[in-house]
Every structure is written in structure tokens, then in C-alpha cells.
Write a protein that holds these residues in place. Structure first.
Motif, PDB file in Angstrom:
ATOM      1  N   SER A   4       6.091 -11.018  -1.642  1.00 31.34           N
ATOM      2  CA  SER A   4       4.767 -10.684  -0.811  1.00 31.34           C
ATOM      3  C   SER A   4       4.292 -12.061  -1.224  1.00 31.34           C
ATOM      4  CB  SER A   4       3.808 -10.041  -1.911  1.00 31.34           C
ATOM      5  OG  SER A   4       4.363  -9.310  -2.999  1.00 31.34           O
ATOM      6  N   THR A  57      -3.832  -7.157  -1.636  1.00 28.09           N
ATOM      7  CA  THR A  57      -2.510  -7.313  -2.387  1.00 28.09           C
ATOM      8  C   THR A  57      -1.965  -6.276  -1.426  1.00 28.09           C
ATOM      9  OG1 THR A  57      -3.858  -7.173  -4.380  1.00 28.09           O
ATOM     10  CG2 THR A  57      -1.447  -6.008  -4.252  1.00 28.09           C
ATOM     11  N   SER A  93       1.278  -4.099  -0.522  1.00 32.79           N
ATOM     12  CA  SER A  93       1.966  -2.547  -1.285  1.00 32.79           C
ATOM     13  C   SER A  93       2.532  -1.971  -0.599  1.00 32.79           C
ATOM     14  CB  SER A  93       1.772  -2.602  -2.597  1.00 32.79           C
ATOM     15  OG  SER A  93       0.235  -1.329  -1.326  1.00 32.79           O
ATOM     16  N   ARG A  94       3.903  -1.397  -0.839  1.00 36.75           N
ATOM     17  CA  ARG A  94       4.719  -0.812   0.046  1.00 36.75           C
ATOM     18  C   ARG A  94       4.866   0.613  -0.230  1.00 36.75           C
ATOM     19  NH1 ARG A  94      11.212  -0.914   1.804  1.00 36.75           N
ATOM     20  NH2 ARG A  94      11.006   0.873   3.542  1.00 36.75           N
TER      21      ARG A  94
END
Length: 130
Positions: free
Chosen positions: A57, A68, A70-71
């Protein structure tokens, strides 16, 4: 097939928002997915990118430590959690996915116009104001 964004809005300085970018009609497994933003009168700016090939990332300097990425693989959705928002974060935020360029295509400055990525979202307005 497309990316569908949601989650923009108006927030006071210091507040938080979460943007979502959901894949519809395809899977994000083989794509780098990134966010970039554009404010009126300013150049497009890379915000963050998630490389699905190696899990990296990456963040632009102006958002490091505050945002942040994210997945959720099960939902085929990428999120951008934005904390400690400041007025300078006000912009339209776009998500995009690209198989060939990887995260190099997003940061520090997007190398493509929105519609030149493999997939792109419709944009979400984020306004930080008191």
C-alpha cells in the motif's frame, strides 16, 4: 463492468470519512487499485494505491499517516479511510484500477486520464469545511 464509488460528503476539519470503490462485473484480483483526487484549479494528485500482486500500500506525501487503503476480497471492494481531514483535502476523489501499470500509474501523479485506466469510478466529492 465498472467501479462504483460511494462515501463522499461534507465533514468538519479533524473529522473522518470512508470512501468505497466496488468492482461490478469483474474481480480486482489482478489489478492495482488506486485513488487520486482533483481540486478546482489544481492538478490531479495521486492519493493512495494498493497493489494486489504483492500487497503493497502506497500513499502520497500529503496524506501519509492520515489515510489508509484496504481491500475486502470477499466484497471485491477497496476502501479509503480518511482521518484527520483538513480543508486542503477537499476535492473530487476517483478510484481506478489498472492491470498493466500497477501502482506506478497512480503515484505520485496519475499517469493517465481517468478514462484511460482499465476501470474508473464516477468520482466522489469530499468537502472539508467548518
Amino acid at each position: 463492468s465498472q467501479l462504483v464509488e460511494s462515501g463522499g460528503g461534507l465533514v468538519q476539519p479533524g473529522g473522518s470519512l470512508r470512501l468505497s470503490c466496488a468492482a461490478s462485473g469483474f474481480t480486482l484480483d489482478d489489478y492495482a487499485v488506486g485513488w487520486f483526487r482533483q481540486a478546482p484549479g489544481k492538478e490531479r494528485e495521486g492519493v493512495s494505491c494498493l497493489s494486489t500482486s504483492d500487497g503493497r500500500s502506497l500513499y502520497g506525501d500529503s496524506v501519509k499517516g492520515r489515510f489508509t487503503i484496504s481491500r475486502d476480497s470477499a466484497e471485491d471492494t477497496v476502501y479509503l479511510q480518511m482521518n484527520s481531514l483538513i480543508p486542503e483535502d477537499t476535492a473530487v476523489y476517483y478510484c481506478a484500477a489498472d492491470e498493466i501499470l500497477g501502482c506506478d500509474g497512480f503515484l505520485p501523479v496519475p499517469k493517465l486520464a481517468p478514462d484511460e485506466f482499465d476501470y474508473w469510478g464516477q468520482g466522489a466529492q469530499v468537502t472539508v469545511s467548518s
